[in-house]
Write a protein that holds these residues in place. Structure first.
Motif, mmCIF file in Angstrom:
data_model
loop_
_atom_site.group_PDB
_atom_site.id
_atom_site.type_symbol
_atom_site.label_atom_id
_atom_site.label_comp_id
_atom_site.label_asym_id
_atom_site.label_seq_id
_atom_site.Cartn_x
_atom_site.Cartn_y
_atom_site.Cartn_z
ATOM 1 N N ASP A 130 -103.305 49.502 76.936
ATOM 2 C CA ASP A 130 -103.072 50.590 75.981
ATOM 3 C C ASP A 130 -102.534 50.047 74.655
ATOM 4 O O ASP A 130 -102.840 50.567 73.590
ATOM 5 N N ALA A 131 -101.745 48.955 74.734
ATOM 6 C CA ALA A 131 -101.214 48.351 73.504
ATOM 7 C C ALA A 131 -102.353 47.747 72.683
ATOM 8 O O ALA A 131 -102.388 47.856 71.456
ATOM 9 N N VAL A 132 -103.307 47.127 73.375
ATOM 10 C CA VAL A 132 -104.457 46.540 72.696
ATOM 11 C C VAL A 132 -105.283 47.638 72.018
ATOM 12 O O VAL A 132 -105.735 47.481 70.878
ATOM 13 N N ALA A 133 -105.422 48.760 72.725
ATOM 14 C CA ALA A 133 -106.166 49.890 72.147
ATOM 15 C C ALA A 133 -105.467 50.391 70.888
ATOM 16 O O ALA A 133 -106.115 50.734 69.903
ATOM 17 N N ARG A 134 -104.130 50.421 70.922
ATOM 18 C CA ARG A 134 -103.394 50.889 69.739
ATOM 19 C C ARG A 134 -103.558 49.938 68.557
ATOM 20 O O ARG A 134 -103.407 50.327 67.410
ATOM 21 N N SER A 180 -107.681 53.516 77.623
ATOM 22 C CA SER A 180 -108.509 52.890 76.593
ATOM 23 C C SER A 180 -108.369 53.592 75.249
ATOM 24 O O SER A 180 -108.749 53.046 74.220
ATOM 25 N N LEU A 181 -107.831 54.819 75.253
ATOM 26 C CA LEU A 181 -107.566 55.497 73.980
ATOM 27 C C LEU A 181 -106.168 55.161 73.474
ATOM 28 O O LEU A 181 -105.727 55.705 72.465
ATOM 29 N N ALA A 227 -113.146 58.385 66.903
ATOM 30 C CA ALA A 227 -112.022 59.168 66.393
ATOM 31 C C ALA A 227 -110.815 58.278 66.144
ATOM 32 O O ALA A 227 -109.967 58.566 65.301
ATOM 33 N N LEU A 228 -110.711 57.194 66.886
ATOM 34 C CA LEU A 228 -109.579 56.275 66.725
ATOM 35 C C LEU A 228 -109.777 55.332 65.543
ATOM 36 O O LEU A 228 -108.887 54.547 65.239
ATOM 37 N N ASP A 229 -110.966 55.396 64.923
ATOM 38 C CA ASP A 229 -111.290 54.513 63.819
ATOM 39 C C ASP A 229 -110.980 53.051 64.165
ATOM 40 O O ASP A 229 -110.218 52.384 63.474
#
Lengths: 257, 332
Positions: free
Chosen positions: A83-87, B211-212, A172-174
């Motif tokens: 999740d940190a990588v996704a952020r 993943s989000l 959406a997360l660009d």
């Protein structure tokens, strides 16, 4: 950065060095080096069981690598949580379409928008607080042609549209880097073209790494191809180079190449 | 994107609009019934129903809306009962502060138990919560302030805000009703909030939520602590209503009972746990004086529910035509 992306070799945003993964003695991935560049579409191909999805899981930290290092925009992410990588801007899709089935199309996209908008921890506010995200979500739905299904539950969409919704949610997360695991799998002919156009469009401003079996799509839209076989890199280069490589032809014997 | 037979649907809206009006009407009727009830039914029985209804609703926040099956909720319910009872009896705290202490205590226990259990899934999560609540049970058995097997008896109800005498049964009833409604309102808001939306997304597809960029364990812990705090509210309230706190409230059977209540009523529904707990408590009270073992009856009811109404009573109703016309929302 845009000026830079016009030159032959744009900056590397995601790289792996000596990446390896063992599953209780079995080596699934070994010594994989990858450089994913900004504004380029990079394909990861190879026969079934070559370890493509494992590489994806390693890069996105859903799996912990046994060996090697991963760098995302200059930061070592080898030991970070997924999740940190996704952020940080590395967002993936899944082989099996990953939507939230009982949420509407609009809500699916909004879930992605909630975190950047800091509307994800508020447990005391009404759901109406999320309406501020509708504008941005609707723009995305419009770009991907999903507007007529805005209030449809994701579970009721056709397979192809679920995949498009997944891409919309990811966009959406660009993200800086987009990892797409078989985005065209199981799609009809027309859907493949639509999605290919979407990917080409989004790759103008970000790096894309995709696993894909459909080689005509790879030939059509990908700038760089890495071929995996038995967990190791077999060949690398642009499509013409790779497809003329005799080792690749042997690996793909009997298939389209 | 011409493939697929899905077209933009326009059906659902009129049904939902009609349902909304009916739902408001039903809510008003239910509220009127709750206000009138103590004049017709034994108020202490009603208050017990409300306490356990809130307990089951708090449990359902975790099972139904987060997808986590805790087998240790007795620790929060019973723990809070002890904290509230001790504060009210030994320290002489007014009821509202004694109750608050119970809630904070239960939330604290929730943080500890949740932090340990939350990274495990399914049966492992259930087993860890069971083990931790058994440890808490043992602590309650040994600690002097709980008075071991005797429990804390004759807990004073006191005066609410120093004004309202809660020894008056009707005053107590309306206080319990207000706390009960407040608890439900908190749950409803929690579920239908931006945070609740992420919880729902996690329940539907955890990998995708990760993943989000969502730190899934933190969200689960948040729901766990909220559920623990509300279970504590119910437990503290129960200690004031029945004026005692004993080992029964922290025993593993209590954790099992709340699962039973929630499943009978229907997980993931607002009303299910309340109906389920009412049925279980009513059966227990009715059969308390008979020689017939009550556990056999509740066990049978449970089996019938599992075999015939997999979604629970309210869940089945919400899925039926009648339920939709009434404006009940199916879970999920």
């Amino acid at each position: 950065m845009d000026a830079l992306s016009q030159t032959a070799e744009p900056r590397v945003v995601l790289s792996a060095r000596g990446l390896g993964k063992d599953f209780s003695g079995f080596t699934a991935v070994n010594n994989v080096n990858l450089d994913v560049r900004h504004a380029r579409i990079h394909a990861l191909i190879g026969p079934n069981g070559a370890g493509k999805t494992t590489v994806f899981n390693l890069l996105t930290k859903f799996l912990q690598p046994t060996r090697g290092t991963i760098t995302l925009m200059g930061t070592d992410i080898t030991r970070m949580a997924p999740d940190a990588v996704a952020r940080m801007g590395l967002v993936r899709s899944f082989q099996i379409s990953a939507v939230f089935p009982h949420l509407t199309v609009l809500e699916n996209v909004r879930v992605a928008l909630q975190r950047p908008a800091e509307l994800h921890t508020q447990f005391w506010r009404s759901l109406k607080a999320l309406d501020v995200l509708n504008g941005r979500a609707e723009v995305l739905l419009d770009e991907l042609g999903l507007t007529p299904w805005r209030d449809t539950r994701a579970a009721d969409l056709s397979y192809g549209r679920k995949r498009v919704l997944e891409i919309a949610t990811t966009l959406a997360l660009d993200p800086e880097v987009l990892l797409l695991d078989e985005p065209m799998a199981g799609m009809g002919h027309e859907d493949v073209h639509t999605v290919a156009d979407i990917i080409r469009e989004v790759a103008k401003h970000r790096a894309v790494l995709m696993v894909e079996h459909n080689l005509s799509v790879v030939e059509d839209i990908c700038d760089h191809v890495t071929v995996l076989q038995r967990g190791e890199i077999l060949a690398e280069g642009d499509y013409a180079t790779v497809s003329n490589d005799p080792r690749v032809r042997t690996a793909y014997m009997g298939s389209e190449a | 994107m011409a493939r697929g037979s899905d077209t933009a649907p326009a059906e659902a809206t009129p049904v939902r609009e009609m349902g909304r009006g009916t739902r408001t009407l039903l809510l008003v009727l239910a509220l009127a019934a709750l206000i009138a009830a103590p004049f017709y039914v034994y108020p202490v029985f009603l208050m017990t129903l409300l306490c356990f209804g809130l307990f089951a609703a708090a449990f359902n926040l975790l099972l139904g809306y987060t997808g986590l099956l805790s087998f240790g909720h007795a620790a929060f319910f019973g723990g809070a009962a002890y904290f509230t009872a001790h504060a009210a009896k030994v320290w002489g705290w007014p009821p509202e502060f004694a109750l608050l202490l119970g809630v904070i205590g239960a939330a604290g226990l929730g943080v500890v138990m949740g932090a340990i259990a939350i990274r495990r899934q399914g049966i492992y999560f259930a087993m860890i919560t069971l083990a931790l609540s058994q440890m808490f049970f043992f602590a309650c058995l040994q600690m002097p302030f709980t008075h071991g097997e005797d429990g804390i008896q004759s807990v004073p109800r006191g005066r609410l805000f120093g004004l309202i005498d809660l020894n008056q049964t009707l005053n107590m009833y309306f206080f319990v009703l207000a706390v009960f409604l407040l608890g439900l309102l908190i749950i409803w808001r929690f579920v239908n909030s931006p945070f609740g939306m992420i919880l729902k997304a996690i329940r539907e597809n955890e990998q995708r939520a990760v993943s989000l960029g969502y730190a899934v364990p933190a969200f689960k812990l948040g729901a766990f602590v909220m559920s623990a705090a509300l279970a504590g509210l119910a437990g503290g309230l129960k200690a004031l209503v029945l004026q005692f706190a004993t080992l029964t409230d922290v025993a593993w059977q209590m954790s099992g009972e709340v699962i039973l209540m929630t499943l009978i009523g229907g997980i993931g529904t607002m009303l299910g746990p309340i109906l389920g707990s009412s049925i279980v408590i009513a059966l227990q009270q009715r059969l308390a004086t008979s020689d017939f073992p009550v556990t056999i009856i509740t066990g049978l009811v449970f089996m019938v529910c599992v075999l015939l109404f997999r979604r629970g009573l309210i869940g089945e109703l919400a899925h039926s035509r009648i339920g939709r016309a009434m404006g009940l929302r199916p879970p999920g």
